[in-house]
Write a protein that holds these residues in place. Structure first.
Motif, PDB file in Angstrom:
ATOM      1  N   UNK A  26       0.796  -1.259  -0.240  1.00 62.24           N
ATOM      2  CA  UNK A  26      -0.007   0.010  -0.042  1.00 62.24           C
ATOM      3  C   UNK A  26       0.891   1.258  -0.096  1.00 62.24           C
ATOM      4  N   UNK A  27       2.038   1.302  -0.553  1.00 61.00           N
ATOM      5  CA  UNK A  27       3.097   2.466  -0.587  1.00 61.00           C
ATOM      6  C   UNK A  27       2.371   3.544  -1.155  1.00 61.00           C
ATOM      7  N   UNK A  28       2.518   4.781  -0.489  1.00 66.06           N
ATOM      8  CA  UNK A  28       1.985   5.987  -0.560  1.00 66.06           C
ATOM      9  C   UNK A  28       3.042   7.204  -1.003  1.00 66.06           C
ATOM     10  N   UNK A  29       3.349   7.391  -2.430  1.00 65.82           N
ATOM     11  CA  UNK A  29       4.660   8.493  -2.512  1.00 65.82           C
ATOM     12  C   UNK A  29       4.200   9.769  -2.006  1.00 65.82           C
ATOM     13  N   UNK A  30       2.859  10.116  -1.775  1.00 67.57           N
ATOM     14  CA  UNK A  30       2.439  11.315  -1.274  1.00 67.57           C
ATOM     15  C   UNK A  30       2.649  11.473  -0.105  1.00 67.57           C
ATOM     16  N   UNK A  31       2.266  10.508   0.741  1.00 66.94           N
ATOM     17  CA  UNK A  31       2.309  10.433   2.442  1.00 66.94           C
ATOM     18  C   UNK A  31       4.205  10.616   2.558  1.00 66.94           C
ATOM     19  N   UNK A  32       5.027  10.186   1.910  1.00 68.29           N
ATOM     20  CA  UNK A  32       6.432  10.263   2.047  1.00 68.29           C
ATOM     21  C   UNK A  32       6.934  11.855   2.067  1.00 68.29           C
ATOM     22  N   UNK A  33       6.047  12.726   1.924  1.00 67.75           N
ATOM     23  CA  UNK A  33       6.514  14.038   1.618  1.00 67.75           C
ATOM     24  C   UNK A  33       6.644  14.653   2.909  1.00 67.75           C
ATOM     25  N   UNK A  34       7.872  15.674   2.904  1.00 72.64           N
ATOM     26  CA  UNK A  34       8.243  16.477   4.014  1.00 72.64           C
ATOM     27  C   UNK A  34       9.535  16.142   4.604  1.00 72.64           C
ATOM     28  N   UNK A  35       9.683  16.608   5.881  1.00 68.55           N
ATOM     29  CA  UNK A  35      10.917  16.492   6.395  1.00 68.55           C
ATOM     30  C   UNK A  35      11.294  15.172   7.335  1.00 68.55           C
TER      31      UNK A  35
END
Length: 182
Positions: A26-35
């Motif tokens: 269920x990898x979500x590239x958008x949820x990786x965003x940020x510091x």
């Protein structure tokens, strides 16, 4: 066993593990965003032996692109107050959570995979870097904060051992101030 045979054995083990590393379904590239803070670092690369003592926690800014790629921006404050910075654009592949890029700084090919992630807490990243036909393993443990539980640190240590990294080449980096914005 001779040193060259041990190195070859570790390399073969790392390649087998790398081929089996599959990102979360269920990898979500958008949820990786940020510091993210780079807290753990493990590698079988020779350069690490001489630089390990000077390494400290750094920051990574991960920015997903409209195409699903991942802009990687790293920085770490040096002891003299200067900042070490590096940027790369990791291109998505057919496997969500797997990215490839050529390092602008080092010229190596990178096969980067998210091994495990809890988007608001930690990410464990496994990368095979290849230069001149020679692969090296680099595992990184990131946290949204500078402190992670002993269980997560042990999970990272175990994964690194399973991917062929020697115990002495697994490091948990000391805390560090952040670089000022560029």
């Amino acid at each position: 066993m001779t040193l060259p045979l041990r190195v070859l054995g570790a390399l073969l083990c790392s390649l087998v593990v790398s081929a089996e590393v599959v990102p979360p379904a269920d990898f979500n590239v958008e949820a990786m965003a940020g510091k993210w803070y780079l807290i753990g670092f493990a590698t079988n690369a020779q350069w690490f032996v001489s630089r390990r003592a000077s390494m400290k926690v750094g920051t990574a800014m991960l920015t997903p692109t409209a195409d699903g790629d991942l802009d990687l921006s790293y920085s770490s404050l040096n002891s003299d107050g200067s900042c070490w910075r590096m940027n790369n654009l990791a291109k998505k592949t057919d496997m969500p959570g797997k990215f490839t890029y050529t390092s602008e700084r080092w010229g190596n090919e990178n096969d980067m995979r998210v091994v495990d992630v809890k988007y608001d807490e930690y990410a464990l990243i496994h990368t095979i870097k290849t230069k001149g036909g020679v692969p090296t393993v680099v595992n990184k443990l990131y946290g949204r904060g500078m402190d992670l539980s002993a269980d997560l640190r042990e999970k990272f240590r175990q994964f690194s051992l399973e991917s062929g990294v020697q115990p002495d080449n697994i490091a948990f980096l000391p805390k560090n101030e952040e670089c000022p914005a560029p």
